[in-house]
Design an enzyme around this catalytic site. Sequence first.
Site, short mmCIF file in Angstrom:
data_model
loop_
_atom_site.label_atom_id
_atom_site.label_comp_id
_atom_site.label_asym_id
_atom_site.label_seq_id
_atom_site.Cartn_x
_atom_site.Cartn_y
_atom_site.Cartn_z
N ALA A 176 107.17 57.27 -34.99
CA ALA A 176 106.69 58.63 -34.73
C ALA A 176 105.23 58.68 -34.27
O ALA A 176 104.77 59.69 -33.77
CB ALA A 176 106.84 59.48 -35.99
N GLY A 177 104.48 57.58 -34.47
CA GLY A 177 103.05 57.62 -34.20
C GLY A 177 102.27 58.21 -35.36
O GLY A 177 101.11 58.61 -35.20
N LEU A 178 102.90 58.26 -36.54
CA LEU A 178 102.27 58.85 -37.74
C LEU A 178 101.75 57.78 -38.71
O LEU A 178 101.25 58.11 -39.77
CB LEU A 178 103.27 59.76 -38.46
CG LEU A 178 103.69 61.01 -37.69
CD1 LEU A 178 104.90 61.67 -38.35
CD2 LEU A 178 102.54 62.00 -37.59
N ASP A 203 96.55 49.94 -37.73
CA ASP A 203 96.20 51.22 -38.34
C ASP A 203 95.92 51.12 -39.84
O ASP A 203 95.53 52.11 -40.46
CB ASP A 203 97.32 52.26 -38.12
CG ASP A 203 97.37 52.76 -36.69
OD1 ASP A 203 96.32 52.69 -36.00
OD2 ASP A 203 98.44 53.21 -36.25
N LYS A 247 99.06 59.75 -40.73
CA LYS A 247 97.88 60.06 -39.91
C LYS A 247 98.33 60.71 -38.61
O LYS A 247 99.46 60.52 -38.14
CB LYS A 247 97.06 58.80 -39.63
CG LYS A 247 97.78 57.71 -38.82
CD LYS A 247 97.73 57.89 -37.31
CE LYS A 247 98.49 56.79 -36.58
NZ LYS A 247 98.63 57.09 -35.13
N PRO A 278 108.42 59.90 -41.10
CA PRO A 278 109.42 59.30 -40.20
C PRO A 278 108.86 58.10 -39.46
O PRO A 278 107.67 58.06 -39.13
CB PRO A 278 109.75 60.45 -39.23
CG PRO A 278 108.58 61.36 -39.28
CD PRO A 278 108.01 61.24 -40.66
N GLY A 315 103.29 55.53 -40.56
CA GLY A 315 103.99 55.38 -41.84
C GLY A 315 104.01 53.95 -42.35
O GLY A 315 103.74 53.68 -43.52
N GLY A 316 104.32 53.00 -41.47
CA GLY A 316 104.36 51.59 -41.87
C GLY A 316 102.98 51.10 -42.29
O GLY A 316 102.84 50.40 -43.30
N SER A 317 101.96 51.47 -41.52
CA SER A 317 100.59 51.06 -41.85
C SER A 317 100.13 51.69 -43.16
O SER A 317 99.44 51.04 -43.96
CB SER A 317 99.63 51.45 -40.72
OG SER A 317 99.91 50.71 -39.56
N ALA A 318 100.50 52.95 -43.39
CA ALA A 318 100.15 53.61 -44.65
C ALA A 318 100.77 52.87 -45.83
O ALA A 318 100.13 52.66 -46.87
CB ALA A 318 100.60 55.07 -44.63
#
Length: 296
Positions: free
Chosen positions: A100-102, A139, A12, A97, A104-107
Amino acid sequence: MGKQLQVQAPAKINLSLDIVGLREDGYHLMEMVMQSVSLSDTITIEETAEKGIFLSSNIPYIPNDQRNIAYKAATAFYNHTKIEYQGVSIQLHKRIPSGAGLGGGSADGAAVLVGLNELYQTKLSMDELIAIGQKVGADIPFCLVGGTCFVEGIGEKITPLHNMPSCYIVIAKPYKSINTKLAFTAYDNATDIHHPNTQALLQGIEQKDLAKISSEICNVFEQTIQLKEITKIKQTMKKYGVMNAMMTGSGSAVFGIFTDESQAYKCVGKLKRQRFFAYLTKPISHGVQCTPQTTD
């Protein structure tokens, strides 16, 4: 081999991120416009004969135990459903990555909830999955719903919006990551914060006006984080015709909105030569998605 399935877990970005208050328990109240993008992790979930949660990853430094949000999500799912399970293998193939604020862990956590719901045919509703997920990671509710959403509270209030207009999103991350707790502390100690005009951004999405959306992206965290690499990434993106660029989440990744695919592609190449992690993505209209693989 038992039943096996794969779940795609998209990253995200935050088109906007604002802090609008503080709860009595110390959690910050947020207003965010969040967008799923085509960069994703792949999670493979398989029943095992041996009891337990067995987590593995293609990234050696990621913990494979209860410190990992995917493991926490599996534990929360079993606690909620009271399923007498034999065991499950969860393999993370990570492309998003970390730090990163993307998201990834929550996804990954969201993917585990969706995958286990499918594996055991528990038929939990989206609201039930969100209720489980929000206890595991802020997230996760958005990663479950995906697409383009207005997100409030501490991440649990999700309002789906019109899909973001078609465009190309270049994402670049420095080697340095930013600690989320430190980002909140820096914000709490800051003055003169420029806040997003969230209503104008929502209007741009409603009107499918990419220029307006691009002009209104804003992240209060970016204003309090001193990382010269962020400035360098944004300068490189400008040379390739970016409409606008902004840090996502609590950083350290930066995204840029492009209309020209070839320029976006060239920008990714340049950013990689500058030794950033760089990706060419597109906005997508969904969150985590499940694909059954094989059944005994």
